[in-house]
Write an enzyme that holds these catalytic residues in place. Structure first.
Site, PDB file in Angstrom:
ATOM      1  N   CYS A  23       0.839  -1.198   0.000  1.00  0.00           N
ATOM      2  CA  CYS A  23       0.000   0.000   0.000  1.00  0.00           C
ATOM      3  C   CYS A  23       0.879   1.255   0.000  1.00  0.00           C
ATOM      4  O   CYS A  23       1.853   1.340   0.764  1.00  0.00           O
ATOM      5  CB  CYS A  23      -0.889   0.010   1.238  1.00  0.00           C
ATOM      6  SG  CYS A  23      -1.897   1.496   1.326  1.00  0.00           S
ATOM      7  N   GLU A  33       3.466  -6.241   8.505  1.00  0.00           N
ATOM      8  CA  GLU A  33       3.762  -4.846   8.160  1.00  0.00           C
ATOM      9  C   GLU A  33       4.834  -4.263   9.082  1.00  0.00           C
ATOM     10  O   GLU A  33       5.729  -3.535   8.630  1.00  0.00           O
ATOM     11  CB  GLU A  33       2.482  -4.000   8.224  1.00  0.00           C
ATOM     12  CG  GLU A  33       2.728  -2.573   7.745  1.00  0.00           C
ATOM     13  CD  GLU A  33       1.526  -1.680   7.942  1.00  0.00           C
ATOM     14  OE1 GLU A  33       0.388  -2.115   7.663  1.00  0.00           O
ATOM     15  OE2 GLU A  33       1.721  -0.538   8.406  1.00  0.00           O
ATOM     16  N   THR A  66       0.243   0.751  10.202  1.00  0.00           N
ATOM     17  CA  THR A  66      -0.848   1.659   9.830  1.00  0.00           C
ATOM     18  C   THR A  66      -2.208   1.267  10.369  1.00  0.00           C
ATOM     19  O   THR A  66      -3.118   2.081  10.383  1.00  0.00           O
ATOM     20  CB  THR A  66      -0.944   1.755   8.293  1.00  0.00           C
ATOM     21  OG1 THR A  66      -1.049   0.423   7.781  1.00  0.00           O
ATOM     22  CG2 THR A  66       0.260   2.428   7.700  1.00  0.00           C
ATOM     23  N   ASN A  81      -6.524  -4.234  12.200  1.00  0.00           N
ATOM     24  CA  ASN A  81      -7.462  -3.106  12.188  1.00  0.00           C
ATOM     25  C   ASN A  81      -8.847  -3.536  12.650  1.00  0.00           C
ATOM     26  O   ASN A  81      -9.551  -2.787  13.308  1.00  0.00           O
ATOM     27  CB  ASN A  81      -7.497  -2.445  10.803  1.00  0.00           C
ATOM     28  CG  ASN A  81      -8.371  -3.197   9.821  1.00  0.00           C
ATOM     29  OD1 ASN A  81      -9.571  -2.963   9.745  1.00  0.00           O
ATOM     30  ND2 ASN A  81      -7.783  -4.125   9.073  1.00  0.00           N
TER      31      ASN A  81
END
Ligand code: SF4
Length: 422
Positions: free
Chosen positions: A155, A185, A251, A321
């Site tokens: 991303c 990540e 993120t 998330n």
């Protein structure tokens, strides 16, 4: 009934109810954070303004399916899960894509069995430089423009974190990564950033407070090493590498918590070096936070204002998330994380993932009596079709059928008031 053809992701990931809700929000309350209200008889379903696939996930899926279409005769591989959703990963496996590593990081396809003729996709989280080096040894040129444009689904918001980490590293700042150490990540960000500077991973505000205690001289180096040893880059020296720091995040962490982590460390630097010298010792990195994570989290908080009785959150059990959406919801109501409608075992039983115990569990009598208000949302890696089936199945548990749902869809409304504007 009109059904939108997706131009970015395959149509079989869409769901009619959810699509109609999205279409409605294109027309009404586009800039409001108020949730959408779907009234099915005495069942009020509240859907937050933002949920489901983010830009980065849509892009990654689009690139994977484009590769499948363009290369029917070539072996196609993914480094590991493209996103944290079992339906999407299984779908790609079924279409012939092989995963080089399993979810525990164990290599499944030997380096020597890959060749430069194979297509290899890098997932949306990005990957480590060590894995890129292994791909190079197999003959896969990950540095070419064609590879970056067609097969590297990292991303852009993740790459932006790496770029900022590099910039700050060159300025002499140590990078503190707010993330889960084992997450792909965080591993990728750690790997890229440590090329330019020292790095340290902290999981939450509590860990940040202990780093701050060390910076302010309140704990010993031994205690610091005992807790954080191994979560830092090679050569990291706590005695000298915590003089100038900057915080970036995985993120999908809670944006609010990243700001809290940054605030704690800034305060420690101010305590140690004084406000006049703060800019030399602490770098502002607010600009690296992912907009989609922020939107989904803020929309979920706005959903709580509508005071639902219960929340069902749909997503992968290893999705960071999604876990944070559950944490937001469970502050005010019983909240159940499920991977699909199959977890709705019966009108009275739900099998859901317990984030604390890290295992699935079955809860009885989870469904409130009518009239009731139900919050439903999904993580950034969850296809709409899964959330769609969950809404349908719960409605059926209350005795409502497709006709009742369609009637509800014809009179969607905003659950006002929520004054915030996105
Ligand atoms: S959550 Fe943000 S950083 Fe992660 S894939 Fe989605 S848009 Fe990209």
């Amino acid at each position: 009934m009109a059904f939108k053809q997706f131009d970015r992701v395959p149509n079989h990931y869409a769901g009619e109810i959810i699509q109609q809700i999205k279409n409605f929000r294109q027309e009404e309350g586009k800039r409001s954070l108020a949730p959408t209200r779907l009234t099915i008889g005495q069942l009020e379903v509240l859907v937050p303004r933002h949920f489901g696939f983010c830009f980065g996930v849509e892009r990654a899926i689009h690139m994977a399916f484009s590769a499948l279409e363009r290369h029917p005769d070539r072996d196609i591989h993914l480094v590991n899960e493209i996103i944290h959703n079992p339906l999407v990963n299984d779908d790609l496996r079924t279409r012939g894509i092989r995963f080089l590593y399993d979810s525990d990081g164990q290599r499944q396809v030997p380096e020597k069995s890959l060749s430069g003729d194979d297509v290899v996709l890098i997932p949306a989280f990005g990957t480590t430089l060590e894995i890129e080096a292994s791909l190079h040894r197999s003959g896969v040129d990950t540095s070419s423009v064609s590879f970056r444009e067609n097969y590297d689904t990292t991303c852009p918001f993740v790459s932006k974190v790496w770029d900022r980490g590099e910039e700050l590293g060159r300025e002499g700042f140590t990078i503190i990564i707010h993330g889960k150490f084992g997450h792909e990540e965080t591993q990728a960000t750690h790997s890229h950033t440590e090329q330019h500077t020292r790095t340290l991973v902290v999981r939450d505000a509590e860990e940040a407070s202990r780093v701050a205690d060390y910076i302010m001289g309140r704990t010993s180096q031994d205690a610091f090493v005992a807790e954080f040893g191994g979560k830092w880059s090679q050569g990291f020296d706590p005695a000298t590498d915590l003089d100038r720091v900057a915080v970036v995040n995985q993120t999908t962490m809670l944006a609010e918590e990243t700001q809290q982590v940054a605030g704690i460390l800034r305060e420690a630097m101010r305590d140690r070096f004084g406000e006049d010298h703060i800019d030399e010792h602490f770098a502002d990195t607010n600009d690296t936070l992912c907009y989609a994570t922020n939107w989904n989290q803020n929309a979920t908080k706005a959903l709580l204002d509508a005071e639902p009785d219960v929340a069902v959150i749909v997503g992968g059990y290893n999705s960071s998330n999604t876990a944070h959406l559950v944490e937001i919801c469970e502050t005010v109501m019983p909240s159940f994380l499920i991977s699909s409608a199959e977890e709705l075992l019966s009108p009275d039983q739900i099998r859901h993932f317990d984030l604390g115990a890290k295992t699935t569990t079955v809860t009885d009598a989870w469904r409130p009596q009518l009239p009731t208000r139900l919050a439903v949302t999904s993580g950034a890696s969850c296809p709409d079709v899964l959330m769609n089936s969950v809404v349908e199945k719960i409605a059926s548990f209350y005795g409502y059928d497709q006709g009742d749902i369609m009637a509800g869809l014809s009179s969607l409304s905003l659950h006002e008031p929520t004054a915030d504007v996105v």
